[in-house]
Scaffold this active site. Structure first.
Site, short mmCIF file in Angstrom:
data_model
loop_
_atom_site.label_atom_id
_atom_site.label_comp_id
_atom_site.label_asym_id
_atom_site.label_seq_id
_atom_site.Cartn_x
_atom_site.Cartn_y
_atom_site.Cartn_z
N GLY A 27 10.28 -5.17 8.25
CA GLY A 27 9.55 -3.97 8.69
C GLY A 27 8.12 -4.21 9.15
CD GLN A 28 7.24 -8.49 7.86
OE1 GLN A 28 8.30 -8.05 8.27
NE2 GLN A 28 7.16 -9.53 7.06
CD GLU A 29 1.59 -2.48 14.01
OE1 GLU A 29 1.18 -1.93 15.03
OE2 GLU A 29 0.88 -2.69 13.00
CG LEU A 73 9.50 -8.80 12.04
CD1 LEU A 73 9.98 -8.95 10.61
CD2 LEU A 73 10.10 -9.89 12.91
#
Length: 200
Positions: free
Chosen positions: A78-80, A82
């Site tokens: 869920g990192q920006e 990704l």
């Protein structure tokens, strides 16, 4: 593990008996997606590190019939950086599970933007969405109703079936009823699709 599919009885007339339901778990980083996946898989809390790409697990859930239903679950980081990749995982999925950290109210606006973006993508029109308001075991966690309001879930497309469920990856509370609702929504959508094909 591969044998699970051949053992499955046709628990409903809408699903071929050999088919696992394809479900994608997304949400902001640190929402608890991987911990929820492993709680479902191993029935215990597993402390996980941030997901750099994706995890996938086949999970047997006792619903819809005594033999249970198999979900092929994809858990995507869920990192920006990704998030633009989410669409390639959600294409042709049966259901979306959007996980939020209910104890981190200040990130719900960011989560709302991502939820609306992914559910409005052309490939995801009408795909049922289960929102899991995770971390209910933490003090100050917002209720499912409050999370539903903050994410403006009712404003998603009219054709999109949705359900917001409070849960906890730590003790597993709320996961079973959440998955039952997702399963019902997926079946409802498949049934409607079959009905519209017959009418053509």
């Amino acid at each position: 593990m591969g044998n699970h599919l051949t053992e499955m009885a046709p628990s409903t007339p809408f699903l071929p008996h050999f088919q696992a339901l394809h479900v994608v778990v997304i949400g902001l980083d640190s929402a608890g997606k991987t911990s929820l996946l492993y709680r479902l898989k191993f029935k215990e809390f597993v402390q996980s590190v941030p997901t750099k790409g994706f995890n996938t697990e086949k999970i047997r859930v006792p619903l819809g019939g005594s033999r249970g239903t198999t979900f092929q679950v994809w858990d995507v980081g869920g990192q920006e950086k990704l998030r633009p990749l989410w669409r390639s995982y959600t294409r042709r999925t049966d259901g979306l599970v959007f996980v939020v950290d209910a104890a981190e109210a200040e990130r719900l606006e960011e989560a709302k933007v991502e939820l609306h973006r992914i559910s409005r993508a052309s490939d995801n029109q009408g795909v049922p969405v289960l929102v899991l308001a995770n971390k209910q075991d933490q003090p100050g966690a917002l209720s499912a109703g409050e999370v539903e309001k903050r994410l403006a879930v009712r404003e998603l497309a009219a054709a999109t079936l949705t359900h917001v469920q409070g849960c906890s990856a730590v003790d597993g509370a709320g996961l079973q009823p959440g998955l039952e609702r997702l399963y019902e929504m997926i079946l409802k959508r498949k049934k409607a699709a079959r009905g519209s094909k017959k009418r053509r």
